[in-house]
Design a protein around this motif. Structure first.
Motif, PDB file in Angstrom:
ATOM      1  N   CYS A   1      59.597  -1.362  38.842  1.00 16.92           N
ATOM      2  CA  CYS A   1      58.768  -1.022  37.684  1.00 16.92           C
ATOM      3  C   CYS A   1      57.312  -1.105  38.112  1.00 16.92           C
ATOM      4  O   CYS A   1      56.842  -2.185  38.511  1.00 16.92           O
ATOM      5  CB  CYS A   1      59.038  -1.990  36.525  1.00 16.92           C
ATOM      6  N   ASP A   2      56.617   0.005  38.037  1.00 18.35           N
ATOM      7  CA  ASP A   2      55.232   0.041  38.476  1.00 18.35           C
ATOM      8  C   ASP A   2      54.412   0.873  37.499  1.00 18.35           C
ATOM      9  O   ASP A   2      54.943   1.431  36.533  1.00 18.35           O
ATOM     10  CB  ASP A   2      55.123   0.589  39.908  1.00 18.35           C
ATOM     11  N   VAL A   3      53.126   0.958  37.745  1.00 18.07           N
ATOM     12  CA  VAL A   3      52.243   1.698  36.842  1.00 18.07           C
ATOM     13  C   VAL A   3      52.664   3.155  36.745  1.00 18.07           C
ATOM     14  O   VAL A   3      52.619   3.758  35.665  1.00 18.07           O
ATOM     15  CB  VAL A   3      50.775   1.580  37.305  1.00 18.07           C
TER      16      VAL A   3
ATOM     17  N   CYS B   1      55.419   0.640  33.754  1.00 14.87           N
ATOM     18  CA  CYS B   1      55.767  -0.778  33.689  1.00 14.87           C
ATOM     19  C   CYS B   1      55.196  -1.417  32.416  1.00 14.87           C
ATOM     20  O   CYS B   1      54.369  -0.827  31.717  1.00 14.87           O
ATOM     21  CB  CYS B   1      55.244  -1.519  34.920  1.00 14.87           C
TER      22      CYS B   1
ATOM     23  N   TYR C   1      52.802  -3.801  30.272  1.00 12.63           N
ATOM     24  CA  TYR C   1      51.479  -4.399  30.379  1.00 12.63           C
ATOM     25  C   TYR C   1      51.351  -5.423  29.253  1.00 12.63           C
ATOM     26  O   TYR C   1      51.985  -5.296  28.199  1.00 12.63           O
ATOM     27  CB  TYR C   1      50.363  -3.350  30.311  1.00 12.63           C
TER      28      TYR C   1
ATOM     29  N   ASN D   1      48.934  -5.335  34.164  1.00  9.63           N
ATOM     30  CA  ASN D   1      50.170  -4.605  34.429  1.00  9.63           C
ATOM     31  C   ASN D   1      51.154  -5.524  35.140  1.00  9.63           C
ATOM     32  O   ASN D   1      50.791  -6.193  36.121  1.00  9.63           O
ATOM     33  CB  ASN D   1      49.898  -3.377  35.302  1.00  9.63           C
TER      34      ASN D   1
ATOM     35  N   GLU E   1      53.901  -5.297  37.377  1.00  5.99           N
ATOM     36  CA  GLU E   1      54.745  -4.553  38.304  1.00  5.99           C
ATOM     37  C   GLU E   1      55.827  -5.499  38.812  1.00  5.99           C
ATOM     38  O   GLU E   1      55.542  -6.621  39.231  1.00  5.99           O
ATOM     39  CB  GLU E   1      53.917  -3.972  39.439  1.00  5.99           C
TER      40      GLU E   1
ATOM     41  N   ARG F   1      62.979   4.170  34.710  1.00  4.88           N
ATOM     42  CA  ARG F   1      62.486   2.795  34.771  1.00  4.88           C
ATOM     43  C   ARG F   1      63.404   1.952  33.898  1.00  4.88           C
ATOM     44  O   ARG F   1      63.184   1.739  32.736  1.00  4.88           O
ATOM     45  CB  ARG F   1      61.046   2.718  34.275  1.00  4.88           C
TER      46      ARG F   1
END
Length: 294
Positions: free
Chosen positions: A156-158, A162, A164, A203, A205, A231
Motif C-alpha cells: 500500500c503506497d501513495v 494508501c 493517510y 501517509n 505506506e 490495494r
C-alpha cells in the motif's frame, strides 16, 4: 499515573503486549503501526476467499458484496463477514486480538469487518475515501474502548491509495458532521468537508502483514488508486463487550443511520420491526472473553 514518566495513559492498558513507548505514541497520535504482525499465509487464505466470493464460486451468505459506483464489474469491498470461517481467521487471530486487548480490555467484540480491494481508478476518482472518523458509523460508546485494526494484504503506497492520517486529531476534534462530497465516491463513503486548515497529514505506506491500530475519532482517509494494481486490505473494528448502544436521533449520526435503515428496508421488505441496534448485534461476534452489553 501509570509509569515513571508521569504521563497519564487513559486510552491503553498494560497487558504486556505494547511497550510503554508504543502506548505513549498511540495516546498522543491516535494510531500505532506494527510491522509484520499478521502472517502471510493467513492473508493468502483471505485473498483466495475474496476471489472465490467475488467470482461467485463461493456463496456470499449474509455478507455484503459492494461494487465500485462507476465500475460495476469491480468488487471493491466485502463487508460483515463475521460468520465466514475463512475471513474470520483474521478477525480472531491471536496476534491481532492480543494488541486489541490493550485498548478494549479482556472482553472483546468484533463489531464491523471489511476486506477492501481498492481498484485502479477509471477516471472518476471514486476509489478514494474522503477524510472521516469511524465513530460516525458506530452507535455505541465509549469511544475510548473502540479500536480499528487495518492490515495491508498487498503493498500500500501513495500511488495506489494508501491510508493517510491526521495525528492527534482523536484528541483535537470531537465527532464532526460528515457528508457526501460533491465529487463521485462510493456508497457510504461519507467525509468531513471542512478541514482546510488541518496540517500534518501522514501517509501510511505499508507492506503485507503490516497492521495499523487506530482510535475511532482519528481523522483518516485514503487517496485515489492511480496505479494499475489493486490495494487490498482487511480490517476489523473491535469494542469492549461492556460498551453500550446509544440513541443517534438528533445527532450528526442520524443521517448515516437513516441511510443504513433504507438499505435494510430494501433488502428485507417484509420486516418492519428491525432497529439500528439490531443490525449491529447481527453483524458482531465475540472474539475473546464474555459478551455482555453489546
Amino acid at each position: 499515573m501509570e509509569n515513571s514518566s508521569k504521563i497519564p495513559l487513559t486510552l491503553t492498558r498494560d497487558t504486556g503486549r505494547l511497550s510503554l513507548g508504543q502506548r505513549i505514541f498511540y495516546e498522543k497520535n491516535g494510531f500505532i503501526l506494527i510491522p509484520h504482525l499478521v502472517p502471510l499465509d493467513v492473508l493468502e487464505r483471505c485473498n483466495q476467499r475474496f476471489e472465490d466470493i467475488s467470482s461467485g464460486k463461493v456463496p456470499k451468505g449474509a455478507m455484503t458484496v459492494m461494487r465500485d459506483i462507476n465500475d460495476r464489474k469491480s468488487v471493491n469491498k466485502l463487508q460483515d463477514f463475521n460468520t465466514d470461517e475463512v475471513l474470520f481467521e483474521y478477525v480472531s487471530h491471536k496476534d491481532v486480538v492480543d494488541v486489541v486487548e490493550s485498548f478494549t480490555g479482556p472482553n472483546i467484540m468484533a463489531m464491523h469487518t471489511m476486506l477492501i480491494a481498492k481498484p485502479p481508478d477509471i477516471g472518476y476518482g471514486s476509489s478514494k475515501h474522503p477524510p472521516h472518523q469511524d465513530l460516525y458509523y458506530f452507535p455505541f460508546r465509549p469511544a475510548d474502548k473502540i479500536v480499528a485494526s487495518w492490515t495491508a494484504m498487498e503493498p500500500c503506497d501513495v500511488k495506489n491509495g494508501c491510508l493517510y492520517v491526521l495525528p492527534g486529531s482523536h484528541k483535537k476534534f470531537s465527532l464532526l458532521p460528515h457528508e457526501y462530497p460533491s465529487e463521485s465516491v462510493n456508497k457510504m463513503y461519507h467525509g468531513i468537508q471542512k478541514l482546510e486548515d488541518a496540517k500534518g497529514w501522514i501517509n501510511l505506506e505499508m507492506q503485507p502483514g503490516d497492521t495499523v491500530f487506530f482510535h475511532p475519532l482519528l481523522i483518516h482517509g485514503s487517496g485515489i488508486n492511480q496505479s494499475k494494481r489493486t490495494r487490498k486490505a482487511i480490517s476489523a473494528h473491535y469494542a469492549s463487550a461492556d460498551c453500550t448502544y446509544i440513541e443517534v436521533e438528533g445527532t450528526v449520526q442520524e443521517k448515516i443511520k437513516d441511510e443504513v435503515m433504507e438499505v435494510v428496508k430494501r433488502r428485507l421488505p417484509g420486516v418492519t420491526n428491525v432497529k439500528f441496534d439490531d443490525i449491529w448485534r447481527f453483524k458482531s461476534a465475540l472474539v475473546r472473553g464474555i459478551r455482555s452489553s453489546l
